[in-house]
Scaffold this active site. Structure first.
Site, PDB file in Angstrom:
ATOM      1  N   SER A  39       0.856  -1.184   0.000  1.00  0.00           N
ATOM      2  CA  SER A  39       0.000   0.000   0.000  1.00  0.00           C
ATOM      3  C   SER A  39       0.888   1.229   0.000  1.00  0.00           C
ATOM      4  O   SER A  39       2.042   1.182   0.454  1.00  0.00           O
ATOM      5  CB  SER A  39      -0.890   0.002   1.250  1.00  0.00           C
ATOM      6  OG  SER A  39      -1.553   1.250   1.401  1.00  0.00           O
ATOM      7  N   TYR A  65      -1.313  -0.665  10.477  1.00  0.00           N
ATOM      8  CA  TYR A  65      -1.374  -1.157   9.102  1.00  0.00           C
ATOM      9  C   TYR A  65      -0.121  -0.720   8.334  1.00  0.00           C
ATOM     10  O   TYR A  65       0.485  -1.518   7.614  1.00  0.00           O
ATOM     11  CB  TYR A  65      -2.636  -0.615   8.434  1.00  0.00           C
ATOM     12  CG  TYR A  65      -2.897  -1.131   7.039  1.00  0.00           C
ATOM     13  CD1 TYR A  65      -3.239  -2.461   6.819  1.00  0.00           C
ATOM     14  CD2 TYR A  65      -2.844  -0.274   5.932  1.00  0.00           C
ATOM     15  CE1 TYR A  65      -3.506  -2.929   5.532  1.00  0.00           C
ATOM     16  CE2 TYR A  65      -3.107  -0.735   4.651  1.00  0.00           C
ATOM     17  CZ  TYR A  65      -3.431  -2.055   4.462  1.00  0.00           C
ATOM     18  OH  TYR A  65      -3.698  -2.513   3.187  1.00  0.00           O
TER      19      TYR A  65
END
Length: 322
Positions: free
Chosen positions: A171, A183
């Site tokens: 990401s 995350y």
């Protein structure tokens, strides 16, 4: 140093021309090649399983919930696919699930063997560092980082044998954090794992690719909107003594506003995943993001940390801690 600049520039031009020539070659023939994908219950993994099956690959779709709606949709697709799509239970945190997946693949390998492993399974959440328990950090590391490593180690011998591809879902959040540091941490770690793996696998003819989506929250189920009330109720008494409800509400609103701006076109990311698996010259990294997201990554990568901290601090909460 400057004397070597013309040589470096020449090498760069040669490399670019070579890559353009390679990418112009005929794409790979999918028929008779197997691909295992993790996290196929929904989102990118689900879309990729359908796409690869329709392209002619033999697809092993790993689902956390094989009785769920996503898995049932894949099974309906499989019913019309001459046995080329198999849905299996695959929890990447369980070594026995990974071993069972490998045994299933080995027992149903098509004639051209095992071509690709797509490490797509992942989870996300929201919260400042002190708001999250150690158990949650361990769970995220086990799914997003160790889960990908676990499947990679299991299938590495097959990938070396057939000179296949390994695709990892990262990401742009690997470069910065806006309220989901847990995350970001796992994605930054998987990027470094891939960097090492890519260099090590080159001598075996195995290509390693990283997919870096921007904000596609509305295309997947990985991060639903967050509730300030639920966050507040889960905070320890020590954290409640530091933060106030207004601050938590403002942060939740900010994060939810980001989620609401996410793209609904998940096929843009799937296009990159397919290219990583089929191109004669796949890229090491595929950044699939809006221009402003790419600009933020550019600032993060090239500007001093103090500049990036100033940009992000301005964007984040301005509510005073009472």
């Amino acid at each position: 140093m400057w004397a070597a600049a013309p040589l470096l520039l020449l090498l760069l031009v040669v490399l670019v021309l070579w890559r353009l020539w390679r990418r112009g070659a005929a794409p790979l023939e999918p028929a008779g090649r197997a691909v295992l994908i993790t996290g196929c219950d929904s989102g990118f993994g689900h879309l990729l399983a359908l796409r690869l099956h329709r392209l002619g690959f033999t697809v092993f779709a790993g689902c956390l919930c094989p009785g769920g709606e996503g898995a049932r949709r894949l099974q309906r697709e499989a019913a019309a696919g001459a046995g080329r799509l198999r849905v299996l239970r695959l929890d990447v945190t369980r070594a026995r699930d990974v071993l069972a997946a490998k045994e299933l693949v080995l027992s149903h390998l098509p004639e051209r063997g095992f071509w690709g492993l797509v490490n797509n399974a992942g989870i996300s959440t929201f919260g400042e560092t002190g708001w999250l328990s150690m158990e949650k950090y361990e769970k995220f590391a086990d799914v997003n980082l160790l889960g990908s490593i676990r499947t990679t180690l299991a299938f590495l011998p097959l990938l070396r044998k057939y000179k296949g591809r390994i695709v990892f879902m990262s990401s742009i959040i690997a470069y910065f954090s806006l309220g989901n540091g847990i995350y970001s941490m796992t994605k930054a770690a998987i990027e470094k794992f891939c960097d090492a793996l890519r260099l090590e696998m080159k001598k075996f003819g195995v290509r390693v690719c990283i997919i870096q989506p921007g904000n596609y929250a509305r295309s997947t189920k990985i991060q639903p909107p967050v509730s300030a009330e639920e966050i507040w109720n889960e905070l320890s008494e020590e954290e409640k003594a530091v933060y106030n409800k207004e601050y938590v509400q403002e942060r939740a609103n900010f994060f939810n506003s980001i989620l609401s701006e996410g793209s609904t076109n998940g096929n843009e990311v799937v296009d990159a995943m397919v290219d990583a698996l089929t191109s004669p010259a796949p890229k090491a990294r595929y950044m699939v993001a809006k221009l402003k997201e790419k600009a933020l990554v550019f600032v993060c990568a090239l500007f001093p940390t103090a500049v990036m901290d100033s940009v992000l601090s301005y964007a984040l909460s301005k509510v005073k801690l009472a």
